[in-house]
Design an enzyme around this catalytic site. Structure first.
Site, PDB file in Angstrom:
ATOM      1  CG  HIS A 122      -2.105   0.884   1.085  1.00  0.00           C
ATOM      2  ND1 HIS A 122      -3.578   0.559   1.284  1.00  0.00           N
ATOM      3  CD2 HIS A 122      -2.206   2.149   0.658  1.00  0.00           C
ATOM      4  CE1 HIS A 122      -4.159   1.498   1.066  1.00  0.00           C
ATOM      5  NE2 HIS A 122      -3.372   2.686   0.652  1.00  0.00           N
ATOM      6  CG  ASN A 292      -9.792   0.594  -2.896  1.00  0.00           C
ATOM      7  OD1 ASN A 292     -10.270  -0.430  -2.355  1.00  0.00           O
ATOM      8  ND2 ASN A 292      -8.639   0.886  -2.801  1.00  0.00           N
ATOM      9  CE1 TYR A 294     -11.583   5.117  -1.881  1.00  0.00           C
ATOM     10  CE2 TYR A 294     -12.637   6.606  -0.225  1.00  0.00           C
ATOM     11  CZ  TYR A 294     -11.704   5.433  -0.602  1.00  0.00           C
ATOM     12  OH  TYR A 294     -11.058   4.882   0.398  1.00  0.00           O
TER      13      TYR A 294
HETATM   14  O1  LIG Z   1      -8.028   9.232  -0.243  1.00  0.00           O
HETATM   15  C1  LIG Z   1      -8.692   8.222   0.615  1.00  0.00           C
HETATM   16  C2  LIG Z   1      -8.040   6.792   0.503  1.00  0.00           C
HETATM   17  C3  LIG Z   1      -6.520   6.730   0.788  1.00  0.00           C
HETATM   18  O2  LIG Z   1      -6.337   7.127   2.124  1.00  0.00           O
HETATM   19  C4  LIG Z   1      -6.393   5.240   0.680  1.00  0.00           C
HETATM   20  O3  LIG Z   1      -4.867   5.093   1.252  1.00  0.00           O
HETATM   21  C5  LIG Z   1      -5.995   4.993  -0.883  1.00  0.00           C
HETATM   22  O4  LIG Z   1      -6.215   3.458  -1.040  1.00  0.00           O
HETATM   23  C6  LIG Z   1      -7.341   5.619  -1.396  1.00  0.00           C
HETATM   24  N1  LIG Z   1      -7.875   5.363  -2.841  1.00  0.00           N
HETATM   25  C7  LIG Z   1      -8.421   6.367  -2.967  1.00  0.00           C
HETATM   26  C8  LIG Z   1      -9.369   6.395  -4.450  1.00  0.00           C
HETATM   27  N2  LIG Z   1      -8.348   6.796  -5.442  1.00  0.00           N
HETATM   28  C9  LIG Z   1      -7.795   7.997  -5.627  1.00  0.00           C
HETATM   29  C10 LIG Z   1      -7.795   8.711  -6.780  1.00  0.00           C
HETATM   30  C11 LIG Z   1      -7.311   9.691  -6.867  1.00  0.00           C
HETATM   31  C12 LIG Z   1      -6.259  10.155  -6.256  1.00  0.00           C
HETATM   32  C13 LIG Z   1      -5.927   9.456  -4.988  1.00  0.00           C
HETATM   33  C14 LIG Z   1      -6.673   8.093  -4.858  1.00  0.00           C
HETATM   34  C15 LIG Z   1      -9.251   6.597  -1.983  1.00  0.00           C
HETATM   35  N3  LIG Z   1      -8.142   6.399  -1.056  1.00  0.00           N
END
Ligand SMILES: OC[C@@H]1[C@@H](O)[C@H](O)[C@@H](O)c2nc(CNc3ccccc3)cn21
Length: 448
Positions: A122, A292, A294
């Site tokens: 990670h 994942n 969001y």
């Molecule tokens: O940003 C929230 C989380 C982050 O804390 C995690 O470590 C990571 O696995 C994570 N991935 C995303 C979704 N992808 C993403 C898209 C653009 C920029 C950064 C993350 C969000 N998140």
């Protein structure tokens, strides 16, 4: 009154974190530097000068945090292992103190009836390997497979859910193309090489697991569904490029044995001719896919935007993420249904889904009220159920995140936790979203 919704009887409800974001003590007990301990020590790289030196102090509070998961009734916990705790130089001698930390955590989870879901990578690459080219060195596939073998040999059986990589797209786009994430490169020619080596390393680790492992292994990708801003041909083409670059760049080689054609168009001369045999390695059969989710992206053509020539059209109802991630639960349903349509009926786990909002301070009643996150969570869980009703073989959901933590280069200000962390005192306080989630787990979704 809508009819109560039920998830499959053994649906795996859990939460997710990652090592550098919560553990603290990154160099304790013989651990080596990672690209994130270096990035955090570089002025201007992380907001407010925040670092993972303490974070949530999980390295010392792991027992308390497992008890917290138990109090919420969680069935599973997705965490990552810091490669440089296990192999301080990235290869070579094993640091037994690093093994011991994760062994204690895994055994405590099992003693509390919580399924450990272990992510091998990670984002926190050992600095010693970055000094040898890191993800740009093709040898990293072997380095990663050797690291994975150490953990498979020590923990397989107690850990029955393995993930090779978390989000190869973010590692590449953030660390090698645009640069806001470690190791902070901005290079059109490096990005495809890093991305391809991530997939090769993933395949090499799965190959080792097939030799010695007895349980389940998969890959976790971030999927952001892309919708055209108009039916103009330029916007349609821009949307296809964005989908190929962010989503299909990883799923197509893993499941279909080739990259989307749009990538050559995007990268041009920076896109190599890949050796055919690499796709035999990358395409190792998986037991599940982790997704994942969001937000979505509404795309339009933008000639000046490098290198995709795509711009995202900002939407109204957004979270408080830096780039204003839209709250769009339908995108979660669409993502899961589209995965099944395009790649088949592999078991799916949503391995991250969550939101960040400026949480109001403690109310007079001492409770952490986070109404926006509660609303977002409810909507996303309904969207999850809609995907199941449309035939998706959805096996579990990990809310991001258990704890407020270090949001990478955005620091501690962006809080994604369902449990509030006071970073001065390290006090954990469940937010309303945690109380809701506990009810969801206890009722298997019927309370929604
Ligand atoms: O940003 C929230 C989380 C982050 O804390 C995690 O470590 C990571 O696995 C994570 N991935 C995303 C979704 N992808 C993403 C898209 C653009 C920029 C950064 C993350 C969000 N998140």
């Amino acid at each position: 009154m809508s009819k109560p919704i039920h998830f499959p009887p053994d649906f795996l409800w859990g939460s997710a974190t990652s090592a550098y974001q919560i553990e603290g003590a990154p160099l304790a007990d013989g651990a080596g530097h990672s690209i994130w301990t270096r990035f955090a020590a570089t002025p201007g790289k992380i907001a407010n000068g925040d670092t993972g030196d303490i974070a949530c102090d999980h390295y010392h509070r792991w027992r308390e945090d497992v008890a917290l998961m138990r109090s919420l009734g969680l069935k599973a916990y997705r965490f990552s292992v810091s490669w440089s705790r296990i192999l301080p130089q990235g290869t070579g001698a094993v640091n037994e103190a690093g093994i011991a930390f994760y062994e204690k955590l895994i055994d405590e989870l099992l003693a509390n009836g919580i399924e450990p879901m272990l992510t091998l990578y990670h984002w926190d690459l050992p600095a010693a390997l970055d000094d040898r080219g890191g993800w740009l060195n093709p040898a990293i596939a072997d380095w990663f497979a050797d690291y994975a073998r150490v953990l498979f040999e020590r923990f397989d059986g107690r850990v029955c859910f393995w993930t090779t990589l978390n989000e190869p797209w973010v590692v590449t786009d953030g660390g090698y193309l645009h640069g806001p994430l470690a190791p902070g490169h901005r290079n059109l020619y490096e990005a495809p090489i890093a991305s391809h080596n991530l997939l090769r390393a993933h395949g090499a680790a799965v190959k080792v697991y097939r030799e010695i492992g007895k349980h389940r292994i998969g890959l976790v990708v971030n999927i952001e569904p892309k919708y055209p801003a108009s039916d103009e041909p330029q916007d349609i083409a821009a949307t296809r490029r964005a989908d190929a670059y962010m989503n299909r760049q990883y799923l197509d080689p893993v499941f279909h044995g080739h990259y989307p054609a749009e990538l050559k168009e995007i990268f041009g001369a920076a896109w190599p001719d890949w050796p055919r045999e690499d796709f035999d390695l990358i395409g190792q059969k998986l037991d599940y896919i982790g997704i994942n989710y969001y937000t979505r992206s509404v795309c339009r053509h933008e000639e000046t935007n490098w290198p995709l020539k795509v711009a995202a059209v900002r939407q109204t109802q957004s979270t408080h993420m830096e780039t204003g991630w839209e709250v769009f639960p339908q995108g979660l349903t669409d993502t899961l249904v589209e995965f099944r349509r395009r790649y088949g009926d592999l078991p799916v786990y949503v391995m991250e889904n969550g939101s960040t909002f400026y949480d109001p301070p403690n109310a007079e009643d001492g409770q952490m009220h986070d109404p926006l996150r509660v609303d977002c969570l409810k909507k996303n869980l309904h969207a999850l159920h809609a995907a199941i009703e449309q035939g998706v073989d959805l096996r579990g959901y990990m809310v991001w995140s258990l704890l407020d933590n270090l949001e990478w280069s955005l620091g501690f200000a962006k809080r994604f936790g369902i449990v509030h962390v006071n970073f001065e005192t390290q006090q954990r306080t469940p937010k309303d979203s945690a109380l809701l989630y506990a009810q969801v787990v206890a009722s298997n979704g019927a309370c929604l």
